[in-house]
Design an enzyme around this catalytic site. Structure first.
Site, mmCIF file in Angstrom:
data_model
loop_
_atom_site.group_PDB
_atom_site.id
_atom_site.type_symbol
_atom_site.label_atom_id
_atom_site.label_comp_id
_atom_site.label_asym_id
_atom_site.label_seq_id
_atom_site.Cartn_x
_atom_site.Cartn_y
_atom_site.Cartn_z
ATOM 1 N N THR A 89 0.841 -1.199 0.000
ATOM 2 C CA THR A 89 0.000 0.000 0.000
ATOM 3 C C THR A 89 0.882 1.256 0.000
ATOM 4 O O THR A 89 0.621 2.217 -0.730
ATOM 5 C CB THR A 89 -0.906 0.006 1.260
ATOM 6 O OG1 THR A 89 -1.491 -1.291 1.401
ATOM 7 C CG2 THR A 89 -1.986 1.045 1.186
ATOM 8 N N TRP A 90 1.899 1.228 0.829
ATOM 9 C CA TRP A 90 2.825 2.368 0.937
ATOM 10 C C TRP A 90 3.564 2.598 -0.384
ATOM 11 O O TRP A 90 3.639 3.723 -0.898
ATOM 12 C CB TRP A 90 3.814 2.070 2.066
ATOM 13 C CG TRP A 90 4.711 3.191 2.460
ATOM 14 C CD1 TRP A 90 4.517 4.533 2.239
ATOM 15 C CD2 TRP A 90 5.962 3.083 3.169
ATOM 16 N NE1 TRP A 90 5.568 5.259 2.762
ATOM 17 C CE2 TRP A 90 6.453 4.388 3.342
ATOM 18 C CE3 TRP A 90 6.689 2.001 3.685
ATOM 19 C CZ2 TRP A 90 7.655 4.640 4.009
ATOM 20 C CZ3 TRP A 90 7.878 2.254 4.354
ATOM 21 C CH2 TRP A 90 8.356 3.564 4.511
ATOM 22 N N HIS A 155 1.667 -9.678 -7.268
ATOM 23 C CA HIS A 155 2.412 -10.503 -6.294
ATOM 24 C C HIS A 155 3.061 -11.697 -7.007
ATOM 25 O O HIS A 155 3.621 -12.579 -6.351
ATOM 26 C CB HIS A 155 1.464 -11.075 -5.230
ATOM 27 C CG HIS A 155 0.854 -10.061 -4.310
ATOM 28 N ND1 HIS A 155 1.571 -9.086 -3.680
ATOM 29 C CD2 HIS A 155 -0.432 -9.906 -3.881
ATOM 30 C CE1 HIS A 155 0.749 -8.366 -2.904
ATOM 31 N NE2 HIS A 155 -0.456 -8.845 -3.014
HETATM 32 P P1 PAP Z 1 -1.141 -5.957 0.699
HETATM 33 O O1 PAP Z 1 0.072 -6.686 0.199
HETATM 34 O O2 PAP Z 1 -2.273 -6.857 1.061
HETATM 35 O O3 PAP Z 1 -1.561 -4.826 -0.165
HETATM 36 P P2 PAP Z 1 0.458 -4.349 2.469
HETATM 37 O O4 PAP Z 1 0.149 -2.940 2.182
HETATM 38 O O5 PAP Z 1 1.732 -4.904 1.993
HETATM 39 O O6 PAP Z 1 -0.753 -5.301 2.084
HETATM 40 O O7 PAP Z 1 0.460 -4.615 4.038
HETATM 41 C C1 PAP Z 1 0.004 -3.795 4.978
HETATM 42 C C2 PAP Z 1 1.171 -3.519 5.903
HETATM 43 O O8 PAP Z 1 1.785 -2.298 5.495
HETATM 44 C C3 PAP Z 1 0.658 -3.320 7.289
HETATM 45 O O9 PAP Z 1 1.716 -3.674 8.166
HETATM 46 P P3 PAP Z 1 1.464 -4.105 9.699
HETATM 47 O O10 PAP Z 1 0.410 -5.163 9.683
HETATM 48 O O11 PAP Z 1 2.781 -4.603 10.191
HETATM 49 O O12 PAP Z 1 1.033 -2.876 10.404
HETATM 50 C C4 PAP Z 1 0.375 -1.829 7.265
HETATM 51 O O13 PAP Z 1 0.236 -1.252 8.535
HETATM 52 C C5 PAP Z 1 1.590 -1.320 6.527
HETATM 53 N N1 PAP Z 1 1.361 -0.012 5.904
HETATM 54 C C6 PAP Z 1 0.260 0.432 5.249
HETATM 55 N N2 PAP Z 1 0.429 1.688 4.834
HETATM 56 C C7 PAP Z 1 1.663 2.071 5.228
HETATM 57 C C8 PAP Z 1 2.405 3.285 5.084
HETATM 58 N N3 PAP Z 1 1.909 4.334 4.482
HETATM 59 N N4 PAP Z 1 3.649 3.315 5.610
HETATM 60 C C9 PAP Z 1 4.177 2.240 6.247
HETATM 61 N N5 PAP Z 1 3.518 1.074 6.410
HETATM 62 C C10 PAP Z 1 2.282 0.972 5.910
#
Ligand code: PAP
Length: 342
Positions: A89-90, A155
């Site tokens: 997402t980031w 992916h």
């Molecule tokens: P996806 O592969 O299903 O799209 P993805 O975005 O890779 O998911 O995973 C979400 C993780 O990125 C979460 O990590 P956590 O469970 O350890 O908290 C989420 O919090 C984190 N994440 C989402 N947005 C950001 C951001 N802007 N900056 C840093 N980490 C982020």
């Protein structure tokens, strides 16, 4: 951004997400599945099938085969690639903001306020290629062409990439993350996605499956290694990033990314603080507090599931010392001689 493109992207994500819970497969895929090793999945209730060493839900396998057969990459494409839960997402938000910063300026307050990331989740703006190909064997990708760079994500493991991507000059950005934090993030995500009436996978069972490699698009380590090797062989094609490094030194990595994409920040932009603006816009704190990401939903899934803690090292709150040791042993063994470390 053209509203019709946005509508198409929303419709696509809605259909793609709905499709994830179904088994609307072609006869060819049904037949293939009957020969493949099968295990219970744990992200959703869908079983996973092993195809050429990697594990997929059936609908993702169908999308993969359609992509291999029909997707035509353009040299100008940009593909954001991750193992799930590694910071997709980031990276989507950052890539979108970098590539489109000449359309949505940061030096103009109105343009800044109207940036598409304020109103749209990054997964809408940078859609999964798989969503297009789950629905259609040879879909129309025009909605990706709202800028000269088509931006999409996947992916798919490196070994499974279509020749069209391998043979083109399109750029790939791969983001990986410490497998321990990835697993914990996966676990929380799976608890939110799994339908209420399905049986829970225990944390221990999920841990064993992840370590065995039985996880969507896994084995995790093999997925990482494929792109790591490609990045060493073709650094001009693959930018290989680590979540932990990006959290530690976000500006350095943002500049590196822009340079890699052929759109480096100018001295004026740096003086105007554009890199800082992009980092702020795409930060966990900003994105997770936007109305669209707090309350927005698509196909019954709230965008809030993509934002949990966004920290490095959260695994210590969930894994026992023995589990951590086991994970580290696998990582060391798998990455032996590769030059890759966490
Ligand atoms: P996806 O592969 O299903 O799209 P993805 O975005 O890779 O998911 O995973 C979400 C993780 O990125 C979460 O990590 P956590 O469970 O350890 O908290 C989420 O919090 C984190 N994440 C989402 N947005 C950001 C951001 N802007 N900056 C840093 N980490 C982020």
């Amino acid at each position: 951004m053209d509203p019709t493109h946005l509508q198409t992207l929303y419709a696509l994500s809605r259909k793609g997400l709905k499709q994830l819970g179904q088994s609307d497969l072609t006869e060819e895929v049904e037949k293939l599945l009957s020969f493949l090793p099968k295990k219970n999945g744990w992200l959703t209730s869908a079983p996973l099938y092993q195809f050429q060493n990697f594990w997929y839900p059936a609908i993702q396998l169908q999308a993969l085969l359609n992509i291999q057969r029909n997707f035509q990459a353009l040299d100008t494409d940009l593909v954001v690639i991750t193992n799930p839960k590694c910071g997709t997402t980031w990276l989507k938000a950052l890539s979108f903001a970098i590539v489109n910063r000449f359309r949505f300026h940061f030096d103009n307050p109105t343009s800044k306020q109207n940036h598409p990331l304020h109103k749209n989740n990054p997964h809408i703006l940078v859609p999964y290629l798989e969503y297009f190909y789950m629905i259609d064997q040879n879909p129309d990708l025009t909605c990706l062409s709202f800028s000269t760079t088509r931006l999409f994500s996947t992916h798919i493991p490196h070994a499974m990439l279509p020749d069209s991507i391998k043979d083109s000059k399109c750029k790939l950005i791969y983001l990986c993350r410490d497998p321990k934090d990835t697993f914990v993030s996966f676990w929380h995500f799976s608890n939110k996605l799994r339908p209420k009436n399905t049986e829970d996978t225990s944390f221990e069972d999920a841990f064993e499956k992840f370590c065995e490699g039985v996880v969507d698009f896994g084995p995790f380590w093999d997925n990482v290694l494929g792109y790591w090797k490609m990045s060493l062989e073709s650094p001009e094609r693959v930018c290989f990033l680590k979540y932990e490094d990006m959290k530690k030194e976000p500006k350095i990595h943002l500049l590196k990314l822009a340079e890699f994409l052929g759109v480096p920040f100018s001295v004026e932009e740096e003086n105007d603080g554009v890199p800082e603006e992009i980092l702020k816009l795409c930060s966990f704190d900003n994105l997770s507090n936007l109305e669209v990401n707090k309350t927005g939903k698509i196909a019954g899934i709230g965008f809030s599931v993509y934002f949990r803690r966004g920290e490095v090292g959260d695994h210590v709150n969930h894994l026992t010392p023995e589990m951590i040791e086991h994970f580290d042993e696998i990582t060391e063994q798998k990455f032996l001689d590769s030059g890759l470390k966490f």
